[in-house]
Design a protein around this motif. Structure first.
Motif, PDB file in Angstrom:
ATOM      1  N   ASN A  57      23.599 -23.657 -44.531  1.00  0.00           N
ATOM      2  CA  ASN A  57      23.386 -22.849 -43.329  1.00  0.00           C
ATOM      3  C   ASN A  57      23.041 -21.397 -43.675  1.00  0.00           C
ATOM      4  O   ASN A  57      22.302 -20.734 -42.940  1.00  0.00           O
ATOM      5  N   ILE A  58      23.537 -20.888 -44.796  1.00  0.00           N
ATOM      6  CA  ILE A  58      23.161 -19.538 -45.221  1.00  0.00           C
ATOM      7  C   ILE A  58      21.701 -19.511 -45.632  1.00  0.00           C
ATOM      8  O   ILE A  58      20.961 -18.567 -45.300  1.00  0.00           O
ATOM      9  N   HIS A  59      21.236 -20.535 -46.359  1.00  0.00           N
ATOM     10  CA  HIS A  59      19.820 -20.600 -46.712  1.00  0.00           C
ATOM     11  C   HIS A  59      18.949 -20.682 -45.459  1.00  0.00           C
ATOM     12  O   HIS A  59      17.878 -20.056 -45.393  1.00  0.00           O
ATOM     13  N   ARG A  60      19.405 -21.434 -44.469  1.00  0.00           N
ATOM     14  CA  ARG A  60      18.652 -21.536 -43.215  1.00  0.00           C
ATOM     15  C   ARG A  60      18.581 -20.177 -42.514  1.00  0.00           C
ATOM     16  O   ARG A  60      17.532 -19.795 -41.977  1.00  0.00           O
ATOM     17  N   HIS A  61      19.681 -19.454 -42.545  1.00  0.00           N
ATOM     18  CA  HIS A  61      19.695 -18.126 -41.920  1.00  0.00           C
ATOM     19  C   HIS A  61      18.764 -17.162 -42.654  1.00  0.00           C
ATOM     20  O   HIS A  61      18.064 -16.355 -42.012  1.00  0.00           O
ATOM     21  N   ALA A  73      15.735 -14.006 -53.187  1.00  0.00           N
ATOM     22  CA  ALA A  73      16.917 -14.460 -53.913  1.00  0.00           C
ATOM     23  C   ALA A  73      17.268 -15.913 -53.642  1.00  0.00           C
ATOM     24  O   ALA A  73      18.289 -16.396 -54.161  1.00  0.00           O
ATOM     25  N   LEU A  74      16.453 -16.640 -52.860  1.00  0.00           N
ATOM     26  CA  LEU A  74      16.731 -18.055 -52.599  1.00  0.00           C
ATOM     27  C   LEU A  74      16.566 -18.869 -53.873  1.00  0.00           C
ATOM     28  O   LEU A  74      15.690 -18.579 -54.707  1.00  0.00           O
ATOM     29  N   PRO A  75      17.372 -19.906 -54.071  1.00  0.00           N
ATOM     30  CA  PRO A  75      17.224 -20.750 -55.262  1.00  0.00           C
ATOM     31  C   PRO A  75      15.924 -21.540 -55.226  1.00  0.00           C
ATOM     32  O   PRO A  75      15.302 -21.735 -54.178  1.00  0.00           O
ATOM     33  N   SER A  76      15.519 -22.004 -56.370  1.00  0.00           N
ATOM     34  CA  SER A  76      14.224 -22.687 -56.492  1.00  0.00           C
ATOM     35  C   SER A  76      14.201 -24.016 -55.742  1.00  0.00           C
ATOM     36  O   SER A  76      13.152 -24.424 -55.237  1.00  0.00           O
ATOM     37  N   THR A  83      11.002 -24.577 -53.039  1.00  0.00           N
ATOM     38  CA  THR A  83       9.997 -25.610 -53.299  1.00  0.00           C
ATOM     39  C   THR A  83       9.893 -26.625 -52.172  1.00  0.00           C
ATOM     40  O   THR A  83       8.963 -27.440 -52.174  1.00  0.00           O
ATOM     41  N   GLN A  84      10.796 -26.594 -51.202  1.00  0.00           N
ATOM     42  CA  GLN A  84      10.733 -27.512 -50.076  1.00  0.00           C
ATOM     43  C   GLN A  84       9.732 -27.011 -49.037  1.00  0.00           C
ATOM     44  O   GLN A  84       9.460 -25.810 -48.939  1.00  0.00           O
TER      45      GLN A  84
END
Length: 651
Positions: free
Chosen positions: A529-533, A545-548, A552-553
């Protein structure tokens, strides 16, 4: 008591005084009395004064409408009082009853009922009013009870309208000056809270979207949006249009389904990328209007007890539409309205928080200067949500306390207490997140002292050594809220507390080591949910700073990072895969024109060129003709030889 109520209780009407002692008076009798004394009535239904049972005399026949309600209230010990309202309703009946009606004078029940006729006339009217209010359930104004404090996620209706906030800034005349003539021509009968329908929108007809109540337990109600068969077909067409990577296909779909929510959301993103902010905002408002018209009668936006499960794809559109509307309101300069939308999104599923609104609510509360709400949320949720472990709450709450201490309308002891609490919390935040100080000062264009920048605790190593998940949270907070720290008074207060923290570090405070160990354990990996935000926030520092595995999605604007445990209510029908056909020529044509289909394939409707099977082939033939017409064969120039026969020496 107002003069209007006084006239009404006395039976007086403005400009309608009686012409004479008995002029224009009517008598209200019971049914039994009317049957018995019917022959005795004179002209106009009047009874001779002082003869028989006294009736209700009124000057205005429209007073008869309210007499029955007043008679029901004047009951003593289960029986009607003998004074049947001539003293309070009829105009001047009190004086006439005393002069020409000896029966009323001799009746002793009048005084027992609490209606003295001579001395306390005004008190009688007040008592009648009190009885009427008690019988109708009207509550007297007063302070609310102590246990009636609203829920922390309670949403106020009036703050969902941005015009309310804009009126406070610019005045009602500036905001509503151009809207008043238009509202007279509105043809939308349904009252909505989230948006105001516009006359430029297509005529609304139910698109097949509805909401049903799943269950109610523990004071909570769980709802879910539903798609009927027609809406499902539109959803399938929309997915085909998205796969075509052509926004015009979505426009074609909206011509037939103008209130399809996902199409409106996706086209809004396309307009926003093309810098058409007005159209993008208009499409989001239309999507919200479509979903609000589908609400269940028991679904309440403001109570904070209605839930929508984000795992259901039908519910996600409502979340995303609210979030995008909130973003537009913040950019428009309406942080108070945006805060209400943030509370609304958080109240739909506060435990899971699928859009991670806790990373944003503090920022909006500070921008709206609603410091009390931010402090209350922190105090009530810290015990079970550990809000102090989020960098945004760790820094925003002490900032809220400090800004409260700068207000002049509070008592002196409250200001001192707020300043003390602010210093305590900011020192804890700097101890827990030392890597946030130097980037914050860089954002604010402040050069720190050498004792701070060269210290091992706040130096470059503090930012490098923190876990990647923590770096992402810090980048998100600073990229969004750094401008709130630029005031000189705030910087001076921050500098004082930084020196206090350095003294504690040099003194070997055990809390410093405990915070370091906690950082290594808690921030291993950020949840989904943090990545979605972060994706929805579009803050460059946080997105970088998002992970790879996330970058890649393929991320769709209408459904970014769907949950892994999605609950599907219906399944999309299978499509014939072009790769499954081994015709090389067909694959080549399809690479040139995605709409090309062979004779045995079924072309999906909803894409530009839909039902016509030969349209793709015709377009392909036209493209090939244009390609052949644009070919130009240039002859290669061959160098001329002086001796074409090859004679001559080799030298």
């Amino acid at each position: 008591m107002s003069r209007r109520a006084l006239r009404r209780l006395r039976g007086e009407q403005r400009g309608q005084e009686p012409l004479g002692p008995d002029a224009l008076q009517f008598v209200l009798l019971d049914d039994d009395d009317a049957e018995e004394e019917g022959p005795k009535q004179g002209l106009g239904g009047r009874r001779p004064g002082g003869a028989g049972k006294e009736g209700v005399r009124v000057n205005n026949r429209f007073e008869l409408i309210n007499i029955e309600d007043l008679e029901d209230d004047l009951v003593v010990n289960g029986e009607k009082s003998d004074c049947t309202l001539p003293d309070s309703v009829s105009s001047g009946n009190k004086g006439r009853a005393q002069r020409g009606n000896p029966e009323t004078k001799q009746d002793g029940d009048v005084a027992k009922a609490g209606f003295p006729e001579q001395e306390n006339g005004l008190e009688d009217i007040d008592r009648i009013l009190e009885r009427i209010e008690d019988s109708s359930g009207v509550s007297h104004p007063g302070p609310p009870p102590l246990n009636s404090r609203k829920h922390v996620l309670y949403v106020e209706h009036r703050h969902l309208n941005p015009d309310t906030e804009l009126k406070r800034y610019f005045g009602a005349r500036a905001v509503l000056g151009e809207q008043r003539p238009r509202q007279r021509q509105r043809v939308y009968p349904k009252c909505t809270w989230l948006t105001t329908p516009k006359s430029t929108w297509p005529r609304y007809s139910k698109p097949g979207l509805s909401m049903r109540l799943l269950e109610s337990k523990k004071g909570l109600s769980f709802f879910a949006f539903e798609h009927n068969e027609e809406y499902q077909q539109a959803q399938h067409k929309f997915l085909v249009a998205v796969e075509s990577m052509e926004p015009n296909n979505i426009v074609v779909l909206l011509q037939t389904s103008p209130y399809h929510v996902d199409s409106l959301l996706q086209l809004s993103d396309a307009c926003r990328f093309q810098e058409d902010q007005e159209m993008a905002r208009d499409l989001i408002e239309r999507a919200l209007y479509s979903m609000e018209c589908a609400f269940h009668p028991l679904f309440n936006l403001t109570s904070g007890t209605c839930r929508l499960d984000y795992r259901r794809p039908e519910n996600r559109s409502f979340y995303l539409a609210l979030y995008k509307q909130m973003s537009f309101l913040e950019k428009r300069g309406c942080p108070r309205t945006a805060l209400e939308y943030c509370k609304l999104i958080l109240s739909l599923e506060p435990d899971e928080d699928p859009l991670c609104m806790l990373l944003l609510v503090d920022h909006l509360a500070l921008r709206a200067r609603n410091y009390e709400y931010l402090i209350r949320l922190f105090q009530e949720w810290e015990a079970h949500r550990n809000l102090s472990q989020l960098p945004n709450f760790a820094f925003s709450v002490p900032l809220a306390y400090f800004l409260m201490s700068q207000q002049t309308d509070l008592p002196e002891h409250e200001l001192a207490s707020a300043r003390q609490q602010a210093s305590l919390l900011i020192q804890q935040a700097l101890t827990m997140f030392p890597g946030a100080l130097m980037p914050l000062l860089e954002y604010c264009s402040v050069r720190p002292d050498a004792t701070v920048s060269d210290h091992r605790f706040f130096g470059p190593d503090a930012e490098i050594s923190q876990p990647p998940a923590l770096s992402q949270l810090v980048s998100l907070y600073l990229g969004r809220s750094h401008f709130l720290w630029k005031e000189p008074a705030i910087m001076s207060w921050l500098e004082e507390n930084v020196r206090e923290v350095l003294q504690a570090v040099d003194a070997g405070d055990p809390a410093v080591e405990a915070c370091e160990n906690r950082r290594k354990v808690l921030y291993q990996r950020a949840p989904r949910n943090i990545h979605r935000h972060v994706i929805l926030s579009e803050i460059k520092e946080a997105v970088a700073a998002l992970p790879s595995d996330v970058t890649t999605q393929s991320v769709m604007g209408f459904d970014p990072l769907p949950p892994l445990d999605t609950i599907y209510s219906y399944v999309r029908p299978e499509r014939l895969s072009p790769v499954s056909h081994g015709n090389t020529i067909a694959l080549f044509f399809r690479s040139l024109l995605p709409n090309y289909t062979t004779e045995g394939e079924r072309l999906e409707e909803g894409v530009a060129g839909g039902p016509n099977r030969n349209q793709g082939l015709n377009r392909l033939m036209l493209a090939l003709r244009d390609m052949m017409a644009n070919f130009h064969f240039n002859d290669l120039e061959v160098p001329r030889e002086d001796n074409p026969e090859g004679e001559g020496d080799w030298d």
